[in-house]
Design a protein around this motif. Structure first.
Motif, mmCIF file in Angstrom:
data_model
loop_
_atom_site.group_PDB
_atom_site.id
_atom_site.type_symbol
_atom_site.label_atom_id
_atom_site.label_comp_id
_atom_site.label_asym_id
_atom_site.label_seq_id
_atom_site.Cartn_x
_atom_site.Cartn_y
_atom_site.Cartn_z
ATOM 1 N N ILE A 239 7.529 1.862 3.227
ATOM 2 C CA ILE A 239 7.752 1.187 1.939
ATOM 3 C C ILE A 239 8.567 -0.089 2.173
ATOM 4 N N LYS A 240 9.590 0.023 3.017
ATOM 5 C CA LYS A 240 10.437 -1.137 3.305
ATOM 6 C C LYS A 240 9.631 -2.228 4.037
ATOM 7 N N PRO B 236 0.785 -1.242 0.000
ATOM 8 C CA PRO B 236 0.000 0.000 0.000
ATOM 9 C C PRO B 236 0.819 1.297 0.000
ATOM 10 N N ALA B 237 2.054 1.271 0.477
ATOM 11 C CA ALA B 237 2.833 2.511 0.539
ATOM 12 C C ALA B 237 3.419 2.915 -0.821
ATOM 13 N N ALA C 107 12.220 -0.192 -4.856
ATOM 14 C CA ALA C 107 13.332 -1.119 -4.611
ATOM 15 C C ALA C 107 14.541 -0.375 -4.040
ATOM 16 N N ASN C 108 14.778 0.846 -4.514
ATOM 17 C CA ASN C 108 15.880 1.639 -3.961
ATOM 18 C C ASN C 108 15.586 2.029 -2.517
ATOM 19 N N ALA C 109 14.322 2.365 -2.261
ATOM 20 C CA ALA C 109 13.936 2.771 -0.913
ATOM 21 C C ALA C 109 14.179 1.635 0.073
ATOM 22 N N ALA C 110 13.895 0.396 -0.357
ATOM 23 C CA ALA C 110 14.020 -0.759 0.534
ATOM 24 C C ALA C 110 15.386 -1.426 0.436
#
Lengths: 480, 97
Positions: free
Chosen positions: A386-387, A300-301, A432-435
């Motif tokens: 997000i992660k 959801p984020a 993907a970069n955020a996590a």
């Protein structure tokens, strides 16, 4: 035999069996650059003479039966953000148009030690900021599939080089999608590994908590072979965890039988081109036929990722690019002014292009007194959400399958005056970069108008071996 | 949230970034659009969420405080500057009157 169509592993095999030499292959690529670079603008500098010398040395090693690695003698392009000792490295910015680094990036050293042949430096958006390579001070790279459209960005030159047969593989960087987006646009394989899996040392920093090093290849197997050489801890980059590097080729062909894949519904939302959705859902069907279970999941984020990114990234970028002031690094301005402060203002006014200025402005604003909590700290908390989304779904599935980009390659100029529209192209790659998780984009058919579509696969951190295994299963299924 | 031309000039000053009048005008509109877009974050409840500053779990990575001479030399690094170098120092314009 068409040398330009061979994968790295096929080229290595050919060198071993004396079917052809690295010099022959290198010359074929250099010839292709001569013929096509005027149109594609993939390279901003070619290093023909040293490439041929490197190829000759590689051929001697093969003659002696002692190649350095599977990459020995393979011609490669380097995004012009990788420092190369003695070879101009500009980040496609006027700020660095005369910069010649005194040392190699760690990844370049590793490729050199593996015997790779360097064809030259590839085009990019200035300091890796953009989704179309139009922000390069050398103009955009064009798409080898349809040269009236952009190659994407920021690593557009590297994608155009691999897609257009101007390199056997090419290196890039991915902070919010800068490898996966152009890979999808140009129909090649683009890998963004786990954060810290490949050393960032010697690669000019954009946003340090998000920046990753990766590569463009023709095949999934090639992508695995390159990561094998580049992955690992580097004392020069404190953010490279000392996690063991597995054998990435061992399980490559084991298939996906018994695995469970998730289709995140937010990645198929409004705003994603229906033809792209269709191609990706068709890929999911193929995975089911190969024995995998495919379920719908929710992250959801996801809808907040672009907003989070356009706070965190410029904040880090504005700090990183503070070093470019025309003193230790950066071009000396034509108008120097009277004082030190004038000199700073002029050096940065003359050296940076519009998108860099915009991002420095946003970054400075969100970090300034009174706004830090409202913007920057808030964004870091949303990053956590997000992660957490990924952590949660990876409890249920082995991998996630999604489109790489919500749209296909566009025409130059379409989004240049509307920064927010350009930023939204990164909506499906930023998470993907955020996590910090690895992701790959692989070719997944074409739209009715003939433009490539990218299939994006995500796995948990440091599970690149599984990522390659999943990607390879689809690649193999298409061949049959 | 709107970013006036005056605010744009102030931020540019903080960033030591020279902007033309045209750029100030254009950025006032464009940055306002960007800030309006990122306002979407205000709808997320983050009251019980920790900030993420790093993603791979590393903590306090230390190394020996030693000069590593095998990388580059002092002269090579000074050579990166386009300004005159004298006695191992880069000559710049006066910082204080």
């Amino acid at each position: 035999m068409d040398l330009l169509s061979l994968s790295i592993l096929e080229l290595h095999d050919g060198f071993m069996k004396k079917k052809f030499t690295s010099q022959e292959v290198t010359r074929a690529y250099l010839q292709q650059i001569v013929e096509k670079n005027t149109v594609l603008n993939a390279y901003v500098l070619t290093t023909q003479d040293s490439a041929l010398e490197q190829a000759a040395e590689s051929d001697r090693r093969y003659t002696e039966g002692k190649p350095l690695s599977v990459l020995d003698g393979i011609p490669c392009g380097l995004k012009d953000i990788f420092n190369t000792k003695g070879v101009r490295t500009t980040c496609c910015s006027k700020m660095l148009e005369r910069f010649v680094p005194p040392y190699d990036a760690t990844s370049v050293t590793k490729l050199r030690e593996a015997g790779v042949v360097f064809l030259g430096k590839t085009n990019m958006d200035e300091f890796a900021c953009g989704g179309s390579s139009e922000h390069s001070c050398y103009g955009p790279s064009m798409n080898p599939v349809d040269p009236s459209r952009v190659a994407g960005g920021s690593s557009g030159g590297s994608a155009a080089a691999v897609g257009g047969g101007l390199a056997a593989f090419a290196m890039g960087t991915d902070t919010g999608g800068s490898i996966r987006l152009p890979a999808a646009f140009c129909g090649c394989v683009g890998l963004k590994p786990t954060y810290g899996r490949i050393s960032r040392s010697g690669v000019t920093a954009m946003a340090s908590s998000l920046d990753t090093i990766g590569h463009f290849t023709k095949t999934v197997g090639d992508s695995a072979a390159i990561l094998q050489v580049l992955a690992g801890h580097d004392p020069r980059d404190a953010t490279t965890p000392d996690v063991p590097v597995p054998d990435y080729l061992k399980d490559l062909e084991k298939g996906v039988k018994g695995m469970t894949f998730g289709l995140p519904k937010e990645y198929f939302a409004e705003g994603v081109d229906p033809e792209i959705k269709e191609s990706v859902l068709a890929a999911a069907k193929i995975y089911e036929q190969l024995g995998a279970k495919v379920i719908e999941v929710s992250l959801p984020a996801t809808k907040y990722a672009v907003a989070m990114y356009y706070i965190v990234m410029p904040a880090e970028l504005s700090a990183n690019l503070a070093r470019f002031d025309g003193i230790r690094f950066g071009s000396r301005p034509k108008q120097e002014g009277e004082s030190m402060v004038d000199y700073f203002f002029n050096a940065r006014a003359e050296g940076f292009g519009a998108e860099i200025k915009r991002r420095i402005m946003i970054g400075t604003y969100v970090l300034s007194a009174g706004y830090y909590d409202a913007f920057y700290n808030k964004a870091l908390k949303v990053r956590t959400l997000i992660k957490q989304d990924f952590d949660r779904v990876f409890g249920e599935v082995d991998a996630l399958i999604a489109p790489t980009v919500p749209l296909t390659a566009f025409k130059p100029g379409e989004k240049m005056e509307d920064p927010v529209a350009m930023y939204l192209a990164d909506a499906l790659t930023i998470p993907a970069n955020a996590a910090g998780i690895p992701a790959i984009s692989i070719p997944c058919g074409k739209t009715a108008s003939g433009l490539p579509v990218g299939l994006q696969i995500f796995v948990p951190q440091f599970q690149e071996a599984k990522l390659f295994q999943v990607a390879r299963a689809y690649e193999d299924a298409l061949k049959i | 949230m709107e970013l006036s031309q005056e605010q744009v000039r102030h931020i540019a000053k903080l960033a030591r970034l020279g902007l033309s009048d045209d750029e100030v005008k254009k950025f006032s509109t464009q940055l306002t659009n960007i800030l309006q877009y990122v306002e979407i974050l205000s709808e997320v409840d983050t009251s019980s969420v920790e900030a993420t500053n790093q993603v791979t779990g590393l903590k306090n990575v230390m190394r020996e405080d030693a000069v590593n001479g095998d990388w580059t030399t002092r002269d090579e690094l000074l050579g990166c500057s386009e300004l005159p170098v004298e006695r191992d120092q880069i000559r710049v314009k006066p910082a204080i009157e």
